[in-house]
Design an enzyme around this catalytic site. Structure first.
Site, PDB file in Angstrom:
ATOM      1  N   ARG B  56       1.059  -1.108   0.385  1.00  0.00           N
ATOM      2  CA  ARG B  56       0.635  -0.253  -0.132  1.00  0.00           C
ATOM      3  C   ARG B  56       0.687   1.072  -0.207  1.00  0.00           C
ATOM      4  NH1 ARG B  56       2.451   2.286   4.320  1.00  0.00           N
ATOM      5  NH2 ARG B  56       0.360   3.817   3.928  1.00  0.00           N
ATOM      6  N   GLY B  57       0.098   2.486  -0.044  1.00  0.00           N
ATOM      7  CA  GLY B  57       1.197   3.440  -0.453  1.00  0.00           C
ATOM      8  C   GLY B  57       1.074   3.705  -1.875  1.00  0.00           C
ATOM      9  N   ALA B  58       0.366   4.703  -1.845  1.00  0.00           N
ATOM     10  CA  ALA B  58       0.834   5.208  -3.455  1.00  0.00           C
ATOM     11  C   ALA B  58       2.214   5.344  -4.675  1.00  0.00           C
ATOM     12  CB  ALA B  58       0.504   7.120  -3.724  1.00  0.00           C
ATOM     13  N   ARG B  99      -6.925  -0.668  -7.143  1.00  0.00           N
ATOM     14  CA  ARG B  99      -7.113  -0.054  -6.511  1.00  0.00           C
ATOM     15  C   ARG B  99      -7.945   1.281  -7.712  1.00  0.00           C
ATOM     16  NH1 ARG B  99      -4.617   0.104  -1.422  1.00  0.00           N
ATOM     17  NH2 ARG B  99      -5.537   1.728  -1.057  1.00  0.00           N
ATOM     18  N   GLN B 204      -1.859   3.379  10.905  1.00  0.00           N
ATOM     19  CA  GLN B 204      -0.626   3.302   9.956  1.00  0.00           C
ATOM     20  C   GLN B 204       0.491   4.073  10.892  1.00  0.00           C
ATOM     21  OE1 GLN B 204      -3.698   4.421   9.066  1.00  0.00           O
ATOM     22  NE2 GLN B 204      -3.522   4.148   7.021  1.00  0.00           N
ATOM     23  N   ASP B 245      -1.677  13.309   0.298  1.00  0.00           N
ATOM     24  CA  ASP B 245      -2.000  11.988  -0.568  1.00  0.00           C
ATOM     25  C   ASP B 245      -2.240  13.192  -1.861  1.00  0.00           C
ATOM     26  OD1 ASP B 245      -2.576  10.073  -0.294  1.00  0.00           O
ATOM     27  OD2 ASP B 245      -4.013  11.192   1.630  1.00  0.00           O
ATOM     28  N   ASN B 255      -4.668  14.917   2.695  1.00  0.00           N
ATOM     29  CA  ASN B 255      -3.722  13.768   3.386  1.00  0.00           C
ATOM     30  C   ASN B 255      -4.976  13.476   4.871  1.00  0.00           C
ATOM     31  OD1 ASN B 255      -1.055  12.546   3.436  1.00  0.00           O
ATOM     32  ND2 ASN B 255      -1.110  13.424   5.504  1.00  0.00           N
ATOM     33  N   LYS B 256      -4.327  11.747   5.266  1.00  0.00           N
ATOM     34  CA  LYS B 256      -5.120  11.242   6.083  1.00  0.00           C
ATOM     35  C   LYS B 256      -5.656  11.973   7.230  1.00  0.00           C
ATOM     36  CE  LYS B 256      -4.115   7.627   6.017  1.00  0.00           C
ATOM     37  NZ  LYS B 256      -4.683   6.972   4.978  1.00  0.00           N
TER      38      LYS B 256
END
Lengths: 355, 355
Positions: B56-58, B99, B204, B245, B255-256
């Site tokens: 995971r993680g772009a 995704r 995370q 993001d 962002n998150k």
């Protein structure tokens, strides 16, 4: 049949209840999945219940312990008052040791012991301390109802109120403080929606507040603690109401970790931030620097149930509570009045008029 | 033997790695309890790995998918370029569907497919797309290293830096963005302590950041998300660095969830708040209102593992990310420069100079 007065709502959760010579507690370790009432006939079992968090929340623990002493009086085979007092002292020590830092626990036990030492016969002591314990339980609900009424006057017809942790029925004998205000507003016919933060690490918001409000048919939405700022940014919240562990004479409020940052965010978004707390929560002696902020068990952060969610050897900071300074507080709702700034002056007046 | 360039630190976690014709991924679903590397020889398994969050993680997903196409090229039994392209198109569709909202995934797959269509023989296509994928992986680390160097210049000899979510090795091919800055500062001989928020609901911070920093011997303390304000109030934090993001041309940072409230609290406490993000994160087209904030699965909030932590029927708000407005951002650390206000002007300049 000795029981708590019925406060007009049969469905209200009663966290601590006395019925037919028995103490009945909601087992909060089973929430939110099951609502289980447990009966207690022995003070030793009550002590275990307090220690194992079957009952938690300062006012609830105090009253449960008071009833624990009543059970000890009925368990005692003593024929003399001195024999009974001697048995009660053993029970007192056992009950008090369960949660040594809980101020309400010692306060409640001391009241009951004082009452016991004034008695002139075994039967009279038993009756007197049971009456005093029942009054303590009733007083707790009555105070919460008055807090509720005082707070409800502040609230408009349609509001979305954010609350943190659990300052509800499940922290008190019944009705609650912050959630008592929400109940009273709803009973006034206002349309209230509640946003409950889950309240990491112990999750009182998810486990208790979400359960309690769902149980009572009050509209509640649960959010992660990380979403508070975003939801305020979206202009969703009209008011914040939280409880308090302790209010200093300067108006500094000690409450569950996370309260301060919610207050700071509320200020940024011009959202009124209220604290609901009985006068028994006010600490007229301590200074800000006197209070040590307890670090709780690291396992609360690195485990959930048996699931490990962080490296087991990682260092953890897990402060139990935080400090909200008076400049962030719009008002403190008590059973007597709604306190406003300047807090130092107004708290002084309130505590003196209350003597 | 084809492998990523060694960046001088054998112990650096490489989230995505190509070795001996095989793709090797860290299985992030096993973290933090076990560090497991999994080998992939089939693109179908890579697609499953992306879908099931093993990776995971772009940036990490994009590069993993690119190598997935390489595997498809080696799996193909086609004798002609058109036959191979036809097989690659099947793999492309399968990998892209894993995704659908991940921008980097489509970006990376498109680059590789374009490269494939330029090839003139089956073997040449295989070699060219593998070279392009390896370059993509190396570029990711090289960009992160430059972000790290640019950011490290801002940092004093002794700092306590708070970070949120995971913008580290485990979100990229290696080294990380926000955590890349911390690595670079440490490599410069500075004494850095990190405070990592656990980052509910997906954790995370606990699972990945705490693991990654512990693994690399960087001093890290984990805190509940509720403790951010209190720890700033205690004057503990010297700086905040987070990832992003998406950065709009106005300087608004997506962002998150939880990032915005940390930025707001940092401002209240006069703590510098930095975003570390590669230029590929900048979105020069979208306007603020174009971006829909995705609501994620309610089960993330009401369950942890199999443990139910809230009433199962309670309503949940679970926004995936939030918006930090430019006025709360001290600087945006990119591989080219550290952007400062006025962001609109300076982002415009950067993106134009970058063409």
């Amino acid at each position: 049949l000795r029981r708590l007065k019925d406060y007009g709502n049969d469905k209200m959760l009663l966290t601590v209840r006395w019925e037919n010579g028995t103490l009945i507690l909601i087992d909060q370790t089973k929430l939110p999945t099951r609502l289980v009432y447990v009966k207690y006939n022995k003070y030793q079992d009550v002590a275990n219940a307090i220690k194992s968090l079957i009952v938690r929340g300062a006012p609830a623990i105090g009253v449960a312990a008071a009833f624990g002493l009543c059970l000890a009086a009925f368990q005692s085979k003593a024929k003399s008052t001195s024999g009974l007092i001697s048995d009660l002292k053993v029970a007192y020590a056992r009950l008090k040791s369960t949660r040594p830092t809980a101020v309400n626990l010692a306060w409640a036990l001391d009241i009951i012991m004082k009452k016991a030492t004034e008695g002139t016969s075994v039967d009279q002591i038993r009756n007197e301390i049971l009456d005093r314990s029942l009054r303590m339980a009733n007083d707790d609900i009555a105070i919460n109802k008055r807090i509720g009424q005082n707070g409800a006057q502040l609230i408009s017809k349609n509001e979305v109120i954010l609350t943190h942790c659990n300052a509800g029925s499940l922290a008190t004998v019944g009705y609650g403080t912050a959630l008592g205000v929400i109940r009273a507003a709803k009973d006034d016919g206002k349309r209230i929606q509640v946003i409950a933060t889950e309240t990491r690490p112990v999750m009182q918001g998810s486990r208790l507040t979400a359960f309690e409000l769902t149980h009572d048919g009050i509209d509640v939405r649960l959010i992660p603690d990380t979403a508070v700022g975003h939801i305020m940014y979206q202009d969703t919240i009209s008011r914040v109401i939280v409880g308090a562990d302790r209010v200093l004479k300067t108006g500094h409020v000690f409450n569950k970790i996370g309260t301060y940052q919610i207050a700071a965010l509320a200020r940024r978004h011009s959202i009124p931030f209220y604290v609901a707390a009985p006068i028994s929560t006010f600490d007229s002696k301590s200074k800000l620097d006197d209070i040590v902020i307890e670090q709780r068990d690291r396992n609360e952060v690195i485990k959930i149930g048996n699931k490990i969610i962080a490296p087991q050897d990682v260092k953890v900071l897990n402060p139990a509570f935080d400090i909200t300074p008076p400049e962030l507080i719009t008002g403190i709702i008590t059973e007597k009045c709604v306190l406003k700034a300047p807090y130092k002056t107004n708290i002084h007046k309130l505590l003196n008029s209350n003597r």
